[in-house]
Enzyme design. Structure first.
Site, PDB file in Angstrom:
ATOM      1  N   ARG A 112       0.861  -1.212   0.000  1.00  0.00           N
ATOM      2  CA  ARG A 112       0.000   0.000   0.000  1.00  0.00           C
ATOM      3  C   ARG A 112       0.885   1.246   0.000  1.00  0.00           C
ATOM      4  NH1 ARG A 112      -4.206   0.122  -2.047  1.00  0.00           N
ATOM      5  NH2 ARG A 112      -5.143  -1.511  -0.778  1.00  0.00           N
ATOM      6  N   ARG A 153       2.929  -6.397 -10.014  1.00  0.00           N
ATOM      7  CA  ARG A 153       3.383  -5.854  -8.722  1.00  0.00           C
ATOM      8  C   ARG A 153       3.538  -6.945  -7.662  1.00  0.00           C
ATOM      9  NH1 ARG A 153      -2.063  -2.795  -6.384  1.00  0.00           N
ATOM     10  NH2 ARG A 153      -3.555  -4.407  -6.979  1.00  0.00           N
ATOM     11  N   HIS A 172       0.910   3.393 -10.646  1.00  0.00           N
ATOM     12  CA  HIS A 172      -0.159   3.733  -9.695  1.00  0.00           C
ATOM     13  C   HIS A 172       0.441   4.524  -8.509  1.00  0.00           C
ATOM     14  CE1 HIS A 172      -3.423   3.096  -6.834  1.00  0.00           C
ATOM     15  NE2 HIS A 172      -4.120   2.408  -7.700  1.00  0.00           N
ATOM     16  N   ASP A 181     -12.448   8.718  -7.525  1.00  0.00           N
ATOM     17  CA  ASP A 181     -11.838   7.583  -8.237  1.00  0.00           C
ATOM     18  C   ASP A 181     -12.220   7.741  -9.705  1.00  0.00           C
ATOM     19  OD1 ASP A 181     -11.789   3.952  -7.629  1.00  0.00           O
ATOM     20  OD2 ASP A 181     -10.699   5.249  -9.046  1.00  0.00           O
ATOM     21  N   GLU A 198      -2.155   8.729 -11.336  1.00  0.00           N
ATOM     22  CA  GLU A 198      -1.557   7.567 -11.998  1.00  0.00           C
ATOM     23  C   GLU A 198      -1.460   7.793 -13.508  1.00  0.00           C
ATOM     24  OE1 GLU A 198      -4.599   5.504  -8.981  1.00  0.00           O
ATOM     25  OE2 GLU A 198      -4.103   4.290 -10.731  1.00  0.00           O
TER      26      GLU A 198
HETATM   27  O1  TA6 Z   1      -6.498   3.412  -9.244  1.00  0.00           O
HETATM   28  C1  TA6 Z   1      -7.581   3.522  -8.346  1.00  0.00           C
HETATM   29  C2  TA6 Z   1      -8.032   2.126  -7.945  1.00  0.00           C
HETATM   30  O2  TA6 Z   1      -8.427   1.387  -9.087  1.00  0.00           O
HETATM   31  C3  TA6 Z   1      -9.142   2.241  -6.910  1.00  0.00           C
HETATM   32  O3  TA6 Z   1     -10.389   1.840  -7.442  1.00  0.00           O
HETATM   33  C4  TA6 Z   1      -8.670   1.326  -5.766  1.00  0.00           C
HETATM   34  O4  TA6 Z   1      -9.090  -0.004  -5.984  1.00  0.00           O
HETATM   35  C5  TA6 Z   1      -7.149   1.491  -5.909  1.00  0.00           C
HETATM   36  O5  TA6 Z   1      -6.940   1.414  -7.319  1.00  0.00           O
HETATM   37  C6  TA6 Z   1      -6.312   0.526  -5.092  1.00  0.00           C
HETATM   38  O6  TA6 Z   1      -6.335  -0.738  -5.641  1.00  0.00           O
HETATM   39  P1  TA6 Z   1      -5.517  -1.923  -4.892  1.00  0.00           P
HETATM   40  O7  TA6 Z   1      -5.744  -3.133  -5.731  1.00  0.00           O
HETATM   41  O8  TA6 Z   1      -4.085  -1.504  -4.852  1.00  0.00           O
HETATM   42  O9  TA6 Z   1      -6.110  -1.981  -3.498  1.00  0.00           O
END
Ligand code: TA6
Length: 300
Positions: free
Chosen positions: A74, A100, A169, A213, A272
């Protein structure tokens, strides 16, 4: 000889590039040069820290981030590839692809004029090939200095065209997400994921006062995060990316996620650089595609 000893012998630069055991027994490479410091977890070639000399941390990492084999971290710069968001047909496949979550090998390390360049190549194991049965290579190259350059290069080594979705991201460290604005997306169309992917148009700068989002389409331009609390602008310059995703989970979603840390949502903002939704990229056999970003910080 251990994996780390082998890496330090082949790619280490004493005092500048050191491979060591990081959090959760995850091998990392630490970079410290005359311009900046950085840390990259080898799993996912996942950068989790970049601090240009004289500046504050630019990349946010949750204080509750989990570091475990096969699990995404995270914060930092997770690589979403070879799809963005949920897999188009198999709900058992991981959101944002598998890049990842798998090991990457180091391919190059060099240093010149205050910039350390480190290259990685994904290891496509049997599990990955089962999810993505295509002949291709994926490289990531970091240029770490006063600016941070990242290149994500997909090479189609097969005989069929490939279609990929992708994103860097990136979680940026901000003073207070409710007090900043994001410039560079005015008049761009976007899919609003918190409103059933409804197609809308951006009016002026983007501000955050609730869960946001959004997948901005037709957005190849640069963005700037204007942060009055940390008294800085973060410049996001990109090539090979037609989508820009802006995400902050805000309070309720952050609490549900459980790994953003207390008040974490206030200190992070994802901008992103991506190719997502209708902006997915076709790569013909023998060709390659590069998504590149360049981050820099400027005092307000
Ligand atoms: O890029 C935004 C997103 O698609 C959100 O919808 C949220 O799911 C975020 O990515 C985090 O995703 P993750 O799979 O890292 O928890």
């Amino acid at each position: 000889m251990s994996e780390l000893d082998t890496l330090n012998k082949q790619y280490g630069i004493p005092g500048e590039v050191v491979f060591k055991m990081g959090p959760g027994d995850q091998p990392v490479v630490e970079v410290s040069n005359q311009s900046a410091t950085a840390t990259i977890v080898l799993q996912g070639a996942h950068l989790i820290s970049w601090v240009p000399n004289g500046e504050q941390q630019v990349i946010w990492l949750s204080e509750d981030a989990k570091f475990a084999k096969g699990k995404s971290i995270r914060g930092g710069v997770p690589v979403c590839w070879p799809w963005f968001g949920p897999h188009e047909s198999n709900k058992d496949f991981p959101a944002h692809g598998y890049a990842r979550m798998v090991p990457w090998n180091v391919t190059e390390v060099s240093s010149a004029k205050g910039v350390t360049r480190i290259g990685f190549r994904i290891v496509q194991d049997e599990k990955a090939k089962a999810m993505w049965p295509h002949d291709c290579e994926l490289d990531m190259v970091y240029s770490i200095g006063k600016k941070l350059g990242i290149e994500l290069i997909t090479r189609n080594t097969g005989k069929q065209a490939l279609v990929i979705g992708e994103a860097l991201h990136t979680y940026f460290e901000v003073g207070d997400v409710s007090k900043l604005k994001i410039e560079g997306l005015d008049k761009r169309p976007y899919l609003d994921k918190v409103d059933n992917f409804k197609r809308k148009q951006q009016n002026g700068a983007v501000t955050i006062s609730e869960e946001v989002d959004r997948i901005y389409l037709e957005s190849p331009d640069d963005c700037i995060i204007v942060d009055p609390v940390m008294q800085r602008r973060i410049h996001i310059v990109k090539q090979g990316s037609h989508s820009t995703v802006v995400w902050n989970p805000w309070i309720e979603k952050a609490n549900q996620m459980g790994d953003l840390g207390p008040q974490g949502y206030l200190k992070m903002l994802c901008v992103e650089s991506a190719n997502a939704a209708e902006d997915v990229v076709e790569i013909k056999p023998g060709k390659e595609h590069c998504l590149a970003v360049n981050y820099s910080v400027e005092a307000l």
